[in-house]
Design a protein around this motif. Structure first.
Motif, short mmCIF file in Angstrom:
data_model
loop_
_atom_site.label_atom_id
_atom_site.label_comp_id
_atom_site.label_asym_id
_atom_site.label_seq_id
_atom_site.Cartn_x
_atom_site.Cartn_y
_atom_site.Cartn_z
N UNK A 1 0.88 -1.16 0.00
CA UNK A 1 0.00 0.00 0.00
C UNK A 1 0.92 1.21 0.00
N UNK A 2 0.61 2.20 -0.85
CA UNK A 2 1.45 3.40 -0.93
C UNK A 2 0.58 4.64 -0.78
N UNK A 3 1.05 5.55 0.08
CA UNK A 3 0.38 6.83 0.26
C UNK A 3 1.33 7.96 -0.14
N UNK A 4 0.76 8.98 -0.73
CA UNK A 4 1.51 10.18 -1.11
C UNK A 4 1.05 11.32 -0.21
N UNK A 5 2.00 12.00 0.44
CA UNK A 5 1.69 13.17 1.25
C UNK A 5 2.28 14.38 0.55
N UNK A 6 1.47 15.43 0.38
CA UNK A 6 1.97 16.64 -0.27
C UNK A 6 2.42 17.67 0.76
N UNK A 7 2.80 18.86 0.28
CA UNK A 7 3.30 19.91 1.18
C UNK A 7 2.27 20.32 2.23
N UNK A 8 0.98 20.14 1.93
CA UNK A 8 -0.10 20.53 2.85
C UNK A 8 -0.52 19.38 3.76
N UNK A 9 0.30 18.32 3.81
CA UNK A 9 0.03 17.12 4.62
C UNK A 9 -1.25 16.39 4.21
N UNK A 10 -1.69 16.57 2.98
CA UNK A 10 -2.83 15.82 2.48
C UNK A 10 -2.32 14.46 2.04
N UNK A 11 -2.99 13.41 2.51
CA UNK A 11 -2.57 12.04 2.25
C UNK A 11 -3.50 11.41 1.22
N UNK A 12 -2.91 10.79 0.22
CA UNK A 12 -3.68 10.18 -0.85
C UNK A 12 -3.12 8.79 -1.17
N UNK A 13 -4.01 7.80 -1.27
CA UNK A 13 -3.58 6.45 -1.62
C UNK A 13 -3.23 6.43 -3.11
N UNK A 14 -2.09 5.81 -3.43
CA UNK A 14 -1.58 5.78 -4.81
C UNK A 14 -1.79 4.39 -5.41
N UNK A 15 -2.12 4.36 -6.69
CA UNK A 15 -2.31 3.10 -7.40
C UNK A 15 -0.96 2.43 -7.63
N UNK A 16 -0.91 1.11 -7.37
CA UNK A 16 0.29 0.32 -7.56
C UNK A 16 -0.01 -0.72 -8.64
N UNK A 17 0.89 -0.83 -9.61
CA UNK A 17 0.73 -1.84 -10.66
C UNK A 17 2.09 -2.49 -10.88
N UNK A 18 2.17 -3.81 -10.66
CA UNK A 18 3.43 -4.55 -10.81
C UNK A 18 4.55 -3.96 -9.95
N UNK A 19 4.21 -3.60 -8.71
CA UNK A 19 5.15 -2.99 -7.75
C UNK A 19 5.73 -1.67 -8.25
N UNK A 20 4.97 -0.97 -9.07
CA UNK A 20 5.40 0.33 -9.59
C UNK A 20 4.32 1.38 -9.32
N UNK A 21 4.80 2.59 -9.06
CA UNK A 21 3.91 3.73 -8.92
C UNK A 21 4.41 4.83 -9.85
N UNK A 22 3.58 5.84 -10.07
CA UNK A 22 3.99 7.04 -10.81
C UNK A 22 3.98 8.20 -9.83
N UNK A 23 5.05 9.01 -9.86
CA UNK A 23 5.04 10.20 -9.01
C UNK A 23 4.02 11.17 -9.57
N UNK A 24 3.72 12.18 -8.82
CA UNK A 24 2.68 13.14 -9.18
C UNK A 24 2.90 13.78 -10.55
N UNK A 25 1.80 14.18 -11.15
CA UNK A 25 1.87 14.92 -12.41
C UNK A 25 1.92 16.42 -12.15
N UNK A 26 1.96 16.80 -10.86
CA UNK A 26 2.06 18.21 -10.48
C UNK A 26 3.42 18.46 -9.82
N UNK A 27 4.00 19.61 -10.08
CA UNK A 27 5.28 19.97 -9.46
C UNK A 27 5.11 20.15 -7.96
N UNK A 28 6.18 19.88 -7.21
CA UNK A 28 6.15 20.08 -5.76
C UNK A 28 6.90 19.00 -5.02
#
Length: 150
Positions: free
Chosen positions: A99-126
Motif C-alpha cells: 500500500x502506498x500513500x503520497x503526502x503533499x506539502x499541505x500534509x494531504x494524504x492520498x492512496x496511490x495506485x500500484x501496478x506490478x510494484x510500480x507507482x507514478x510520481x505526481x503529475x504536479x510539481x512540488x
C-alpha cells in the motif's frame, strides 16, 4: 562439583541467554525486513524504514513504533528530483502486499495506485513524501522516500 565447573556452567548459561536478547532487540533482515529500496531510471535508492511489527518463527515479537514521524524519517533520505509522472519500482523482500500513500506539502494524504510494484510520481510539481507499507504473513513494515517533482 568444583568451582571451575560451576563457573564454566554459569558462563555458558549467561552467554546463551545474552545471545537470545541480542537477536530479539537488534533485528536483522532475517528477522524483520528492515530495508527496502526503490528503482528510478535503473538506479537503486534505499528507502528509510519507519514503523514495523513482526512475529518471528521463534515466537519473538519485535516492534518499532516509538514517536514515528514520516517527515522526520524522510530527512534521512536524500531527496530525489524527478520529472512529472516518472515511474518508481518498489523492491521489498518476499513480495509483500503493498500500500502506498503520497503526502503533499499541505500534509494531504492520498492512496496511490500500484501496478506490478510500480507507482507514478505526481503529475504536479512540488515536494511529495511517499509512505510504502508492506504486509507479510509474519508482520508489517513501513518505508519512506521523498521526491521533488519538476
Amino acid at each position: 562439583m568444583n568451582k571451575v565447573a560451576i563457573t564454566s556452567l554459569l558462563f555458558f548459561l549467561l552467554v546463551g541467554c545474552n545471545q537470545e536478547k541480542v537477536n530479539v532487540s537488534t533485528p536483522n533482515d532475517e528477522q524483520v525486513p528492515v530495508s527496502g529500496s526503490i528503482v528510478v531510471n535503473d538506479k537503486e535508492y534505499e528507502m528509510r524504514a519507519g514503523e514495523y511489527e513482526w512475529n518471528g518463527d521463534d515466537g519473538a515479537h519485535i516492534t518499532k513504533t516509538d514517536s514515528y514521524s514520516p517527515k522526520e524519517a524522510a530527512k534521512e533520505f536524500d531527496d530525489l528530483t524527478l520529472e512529472k509522472d516518472t515511474k518508481v519500482k518498489i523492491l521489498l523482500k518476499n513480495n509483500p502486499k503493498l500500500t502506498v500513500y503520497q503526502l503533499n506539502q499541505n500534509n494531504q494524504k492520498e492512496k496511490i495506485t500500484i501496478k506490478n510494484n510500480r507507482i507514478e510520481v505526481s503529475s504536479n510539481s512540488g515536494y511529495y513524501l511517499y509512505e510504502v507499507s508492506g504486509k507479510w504473513p509474519h508482520g508489517k513494515a513501513t518505508y519512506l522516500f521523498d521526491v521533488n517533482v519538476k
